[in-house]
Design a protein around this motif. Structure first.
Motif, PDB file in Angstrom:
ATOM      1  N   LEU A  82       0.826  -1.207   0.000  1.00  0.00           N
ATOM      2  CA  LEU A  82       0.000   0.000   0.000  1.00  0.00           C
ATOM      3  C   LEU A  82       0.862   1.260   0.000  1.00  0.00           C
ATOM      4  CD1 LEU A  82      -2.796  -1.061   2.509  1.00  0.00           C
ATOM      5  CD2 LEU A  82      -3.021  -0.778   0.036  1.00  0.00           C
ATOM      6  N   ARG A  83       1.973   1.224   0.700  1.00  0.00           N
ATOM      7  CA  ARG A  83       2.842   2.404   0.769  1.00  0.00           C
ATOM      8  C   ARG A  83       3.422   2.766  -0.602  1.00  0.00           C
ATOM      9  NH1 ARG A  83       4.215   3.794   6.082  1.00  0.00           N
ATOM     10  NH2 ARG A  83       3.487   2.265   7.624  1.00  0.00           N
ATOM     11  N   ALA A  84       3.512   1.792  -1.486  1.00  0.00           N
ATOM     12  CA  ALA A  84       4.094   2.043  -2.811  1.00  0.00           C
ATOM     13  C   ALA A  84       3.046   2.432  -3.855  1.00  0.00           C
ATOM     14  CB  ALA A  84       4.845   0.797  -3.277  1.00  0.00           C
ATOM     15  N   CYS A  85       1.782   2.397  -3.490  1.00  0.00           N
ATOM     16  CA  CYS A  85       0.718   2.719  -4.452  1.00  0.00           C
ATOM     17  C   CYS A  85       0.610   4.228  -4.635  1.00  0.00           C
ATOM     18  CB  CYS A  85      -0.618   2.159  -3.974  1.00  0.00           C
ATOM     19  SG  CYS A  85      -0.738   0.362  -4.046  1.00  0.00           S
ATOM     20  N   VAL A 110      -7.728  -7.416  10.450  1.00  0.00           N
ATOM     21  CA  VAL A 110      -7.361  -7.763   9.087  1.00  0.00           C
ATOM     22  C   VAL A 110      -7.412  -6.480   8.261  1.00  0.00           C
ATOM     23  CG1 VAL A 110      -7.939  -9.192   7.082  1.00  0.00           C
ATOM     24  CG2 VAL A 110      -8.282 -10.084   9.387  1.00  0.00           C
ATOM     25  N   HIS A 111      -6.540  -6.343   7.293  1.00  0.00           N
ATOM     26  CA  HIS A 111      -6.367  -5.078   6.591  1.00  0.00           C
ATOM     27  C   HIS A 111      -7.644  -4.541   5.959  1.00  0.00           C
ATOM     28  CE1 HIS A 111      -5.759  -8.308   3.704  1.00  0.00           C
ATOM     29  NE2 HIS A 111      -6.069  -7.466   2.742  1.00  0.00           N
ATOM     30  N   ASP A 112      -8.480  -5.422   5.379  1.00  0.00           N
ATOM     31  CA  ASP A 112      -9.675  -4.932   4.693  1.00  0.00           C
ATOM     32  C   ASP A 112     -10.689  -4.366   5.682  1.00  0.00           C
ATOM     33  OD1 ASP A 112     -10.345  -7.431   5.754  1.00  0.00           O
ATOM     34  OD2 ASP A 112     -10.818  -8.338   3.819  1.00  0.00           O
ATOM     35  N   ALA A 113     -10.899  -5.062   6.805  1.00  0.00           N
ATOM     36  CA  ALA A 113     -11.826  -4.570   7.818  1.00  0.00           C
ATOM     37  C   ALA A 113     -11.342  -3.245   8.400  1.00  0.00           C
ATOM     38  CB  ALA A 113     -11.990  -5.605   8.923  1.00  0.00           C
ATOM     39  N   TRP A 114     -10.044  -3.132   8.611  1.00  0.00           N
ATOM     40  CA  TRP A 114      -9.459  -1.909   9.171  1.00  0.00           C
ATOM     41  C   TRP A 114      -9.673  -0.729   8.227  1.00  0.00           C
ATOM     42  CZ3 TRP A 114      -7.740   0.285  13.410  1.00  0.00           C
ATOM     43  CH2 TRP A 114      -6.803   1.336  13.346  1.00  0.00           C
ATOM     44  N   ILE A 115      -9.339  -0.902   6.968  1.00  0.00           N
ATOM     45  CA  ILE A 115      -9.480   0.190   6.005  1.00  0.00           C
ATOM     46  C   ILE A 115     -10.948   0.539   5.807  1.00  0.00           C
ATOM     47  CG2 ILE A 115      -9.142   0.833   3.584  1.00  0.00           C
ATOM     48  CD1 ILE A 115      -6.572  -0.922   3.674  1.00  0.00           C
ATOM     49  N   GLY A 116     -11.807  -0.478   5.686  1.00  0.00           N
ATOM     50  CA  GLY A 116     -13.228  -0.220   5.502  1.00  0.00           C
ATOM     51  C   GLY A 116     -13.840   0.512   6.679  1.00  0.00           C
ATOM     52  N   THR A 117     -13.449   0.156   7.899  1.00  0.00           N
ATOM     53  CA  THR A 117     -13.993   0.815   9.090  1.00  0.00           C
ATOM     54  C   THR A 117     -13.536   2.261   9.165  1.00  0.00           C
ATOM     55  OG1 THR A 117     -14.060  -1.295  10.276  1.00  0.00           O
ATOM     56  CG2 THR A 117     -14.143   0.714  11.601  1.00  0.00           C
ATOM     57  N   LEU A 118     -12.260   2.515   8.901  1.00  0.00           N
ATOM     58  CA  LEU A 118     -11.768   3.892   8.919  1.00  0.00           C
ATOM     59  C   LEU A 118     -12.434   4.722   7.830  1.00  0.00           C
ATOM     60  CD1 LEU A 118      -7.972   3.427   9.653  1.00  0.00           C
ATOM     61  CD2 LEU A 118      -9.725   4.301  11.191  1.00  0.00           C
ATOM     62  N   ALA A 119     -12.667   4.123   6.665  1.00  0.00           N
ATOM     63  CA  ALA A 119     -13.370   4.835   5.600  1.00  0.00           C
ATOM     64  C   ALA A 119     -14.773   5.224   6.046  1.00  0.00           C
ATOM     65  CB  ALA A 119     -13.433   3.969   4.342  1.00  0.00           C
ATOM     66  N   LEU A 124     -17.550   9.411  -1.966  1.00  0.00           N
ATOM     67  CA  LEU A 124     -17.409   7.977  -1.705  1.00  0.00           C
ATOM     68  C   LEU A 124     -15.945   7.653  -1.418  1.00  0.00           C
ATOM     69  CD1 LEU A 124     -18.886   5.187  -1.733  1.00  0.00           C
ATOM     70  CD2 LEU A 124     -18.240   5.031  -4.154  1.00  0.00           C
ATOM     71  N   LEU A 125     -15.675   7.033  -0.266  1.00  0.00           N
ATOM     72  CA  LEU A 125     -14.301   6.746   0.122  1.00  0.00           C
ATOM     73  C   LEU A 125     -13.900   5.294  -0.109  1.00  0.00           C
ATOM     74  CD1 LEU A 125     -13.854   8.770   3.435  1.00  0.00           C
ATOM     75  CD2 LEU A 125     -13.212   9.404   1.109  1.00  0.00           C
ATOM     76  N   ALA A 126     -14.844   4.377   0.020  1.00  0.00           N
ATOM     77  CA  ALA A 126     -14.534   2.955  -0.184  1.00  0.00           C
ATOM     78  C   ALA A 126     -15.761   2.267  -0.764  1.00  0.00           C
ATOM     79  CB  ALA A 126     -14.106   2.286   1.112  1.00  0.00           C
ATOM     80  N   LEU A 127     -15.506   1.268  -1.595  1.00  0.00           N
ATOM     81  CA  LEU A 127     -16.568   0.579  -2.310  1.00  0.00           C
ATOM     82  C   LEU A 127     -16.208  -0.898  -2.396  1.00  0.00           C
ATOM     83  CD1 LEU A 127     -19.181   1.005  -4.113  1.00  0.00           C
ATOM     84  CD2 LEU A 127     -17.606   1.195  -6.054  1.00  0.00           C
ATOM     85  N   PHE A 178     -10.559   1.720  -2.581  1.00  0.00           N
ATOM     86  CA  PHE A 178     -10.715   2.910  -1.747  1.00  0.00           C
ATOM     87  C   PHE A 178      -9.828   4.026  -2.281  1.00  0.00           C
ATOM     88  CE2 PHE A 178      -7.458   0.185  -0.004  1.00  0.00           C
ATOM     89  CZ  PHE A 178      -6.403   1.037   0.271  1.00  0.00           C
ATOM     90  N   ARG A 179     -10.136   5.233  -1.846  1.00  0.00           N
ATOM     91  CA  ARG A 179      -9.329   6.383  -2.249  1.00  0.00           C
ATOM     92  C   ARG A 179      -8.019   6.400  -1.460  1.00  0.00           C
ATOM     93  NH1 ARG A 179     -12.419   9.611  -5.580  1.00  0.00           N
ATOM     94  NH2 ARG A 179     -14.687   9.454  -5.278  1.00  0.00           N
ATOM     95  N   ARG A 180      -6.944   6.752  -2.153  1.00  0.00           N
ATOM     96  CA  ARG A 180      -5.613   6.697  -1.537  1.00  0.00           C
ATOM     97  C   ARG A 180      -5.490   7.621  -0.335  1.00  0.00           C
ATOM     98  NH1 ARG A 180      -0.581   9.239  -2.833  1.00  0.00           N
ATOM     99  NH2 ARG A 180      -1.575  10.196  -4.644  1.00  0.00           N
ATOM    100  N   GLN A 181      -6.307   8.662  -0.268  1.00  0.00           N
ATOM    101  CA  GLN A 181      -6.237   9.587   0.866  1.00  0.00           C
ATOM    102  C   GLN A 181      -6.467   8.875   2.200  1.00  0.00           C
ATOM    103  OE1 GLN A 181      -9.609  11.611  -0.969  1.00  0.00           O
ATOM    104  NE2 GLN A 181     -10.620  11.734   1.028  1.00  0.00           N
ATOM    105  N   LEU A 182      -7.129   7.731   2.169  1.00  0.00           N
ATOM    106  CA  LEU A 182      -7.391   6.984   3.395  1.00  0.00           C
ATOM    107  C   LEU A 182      -6.113   6.442   4.037  1.00  0.00           C
ATOM    108  CD1 LEU A 182     -10.611   4.915   2.650  1.00  0.00           C
ATOM    109  CD2 LEU A 182     -10.302   6.597   4.462  1.00  0.00           C
ATOM    110  N   LEU A 183      -5.067   6.298   3.236  1.00  0.00           N
ATOM    111  CA  LEU A 183      -3.833   5.738   3.785  1.00  0.00           C
ATOM    112  C   LEU A 183      -3.243   6.617   4.882  1.00  0.00           C
ATOM    113  CD1 LEU A 183      -2.016   4.325   0.625  1.00  0.00           C
ATOM    114  CD2 LEU A 183      -3.456   3.123   2.287  1.00  0.00           C
ATOM    115  N   ALA A 184      -3.521   7.920   4.818  1.00  0.00           N
ATOM    116  CA  ALA A 184      -3.027   8.812   5.872  1.00  0.00           C
ATOM    117  C   ALA A 184      -3.583   8.417   7.228  1.00  0.00           C
ATOM    118  CB  ALA A 184      -3.397  10.260   5.545  1.00  0.00           C
TER     119      ALA A 184
END
Length: 320
Positions: free
Chosen positions: A83-86, A192-201, A118-121, A175-181
């Protein structure tokens, strides 16, 4: 202007199914701009397949970043590195054993373009077997993701839904890359990474579902995560382990939410769930002594908000 697209591919001993997945990435009607691949020191023929893939992708105008970890780091740190390299505006998570339908990227990009907030789909998926043949049902059915829940998510209630249970499968989400911040570093344990990103989104803005199956989600004997897991522990052990995991998740989420100065009502809801799962995880052995706590949690609505309502309460009352 169409958003740029990165795909984060994480591989580990995926030789058996990897080629089909790589071919499906190149067959997209809307091709990605970047593919980031992180291999976690595979010991089979995975790396040979990946190295052969790079010139094919580059010939199609796709930038490829392929690296092998210096040592095995596990799926969480592997995805963290990828993800850091995307660099794309949109980031798609990709497992090595699925097959993407040709219109997946096009459909997702159109949705993100039409909906700037929309932040994640995520989308539904056709379940397939090890040979790539369709299995009965679909991913949303297997997750018991109901029409009522989909309507709630579409109406903007994604955070409460995701706090109750994860509904977003990484292989079928973007998801939008801005979420990585907010999301990085990925938690080392619990999430798990998907649940974490989806919840933060869901805490930052809107998340939603596409009803169509846009990937073939492969079930086989070596699935690391998701529906193909092979936990044969007794049900009571799995239930207690799940409650302890949810406790840990709440603690990690609270720490990140406070660090990000997210709205107090959201933090209060996480704290409420933490109290609820902690109460369930520490119920006394005596069924009679459990009753006051279970009834209190049932009457204040916590079983409904964070579990399966009366069913979860009943299980807590009678379980051995």
């Amino acid at each position: 202007m169409s958003p740029t697209v990165s795909i984060a591919v994480c591989t580990y001993n995926g030789e058996q199914f990897l080629q089909e997945q790589l071919d499906s990435l190149l067959a997209q009607t809307r091709r990605p701009d970047q593919i980031v691949i992180r291999d976690d020191v595979s010991s089979d023929g995975t790396l040979a397949l990946l190295r052969a893939f790079v010139p094919r992708a580059e010939a199609a105008g796709i930038t490829v970043d392929l690296q092998v970890n210096p040592q095995n780091v596990g799926y969480r740190r592997n995805f963290d590195g990828a993800l850091r390299a995307c660099s794309g505006d949109l980031i798609f998570l990709c497992d090595h054993d699925d097959i993407w339908h040709a219109d997946k990227l096009q459909r997702f990009c159109a949705e993100f373009t039409a909906r700037p907030t929309l932040l994640a789909l995520h989308c539904d998926a056709q379940l397939i077997d090890a040979a790539g043949q369709p299995l009965p049902g679909a991913l949303f059915d297997a997750l018991h993701y109901t029409a009522a829940e989909r309507a709630r998510m579409h109406a903007g209630d994604g955070f409460r839904l995701m706090l109750k249970r994860n509904l977003m499968t990484g292989a079928a989400m973007a998801f939008r890359r801005q979420l990585l911040a907010d999301a990085l570093p990925l938690p080392a344990t619990g999430w798990v990474h998907d649940a974490w990103i989806g919840t933060l989104a869901a805490m930052r803005g809107q998340i939603d579902s596409l009803p169509d199956a846009l990937i073939g989600y492969r079930l086989h004997g070596n699935n690391q995560l998701g529906l193909g897991g092979n936990d044969t522990s007794p049900r009571s052990v799995r239930r207690q382990r799940q409650l302890q995991t949810e406790q840990s998740q709440c603690e990690v989420l609270l720490q990140r939410a406070r660090l990000l100065h997210l709205p107090p009502p959201m933090i209060a809801l996480i704290e409420r769930k933490h109290r609820h799962v902690s109460a369930r995880a520490t119920l006394p052995a005596s069924r009679l002594r459990r009753m006051p706590t279970v009834l209190r949690e049932l009457l204040n609505g916590n079983y409904q908000h964070f579990g399966r309502g009366v069913l979860s309460a009943g299980i807590d009352l009678v379980r051995a």
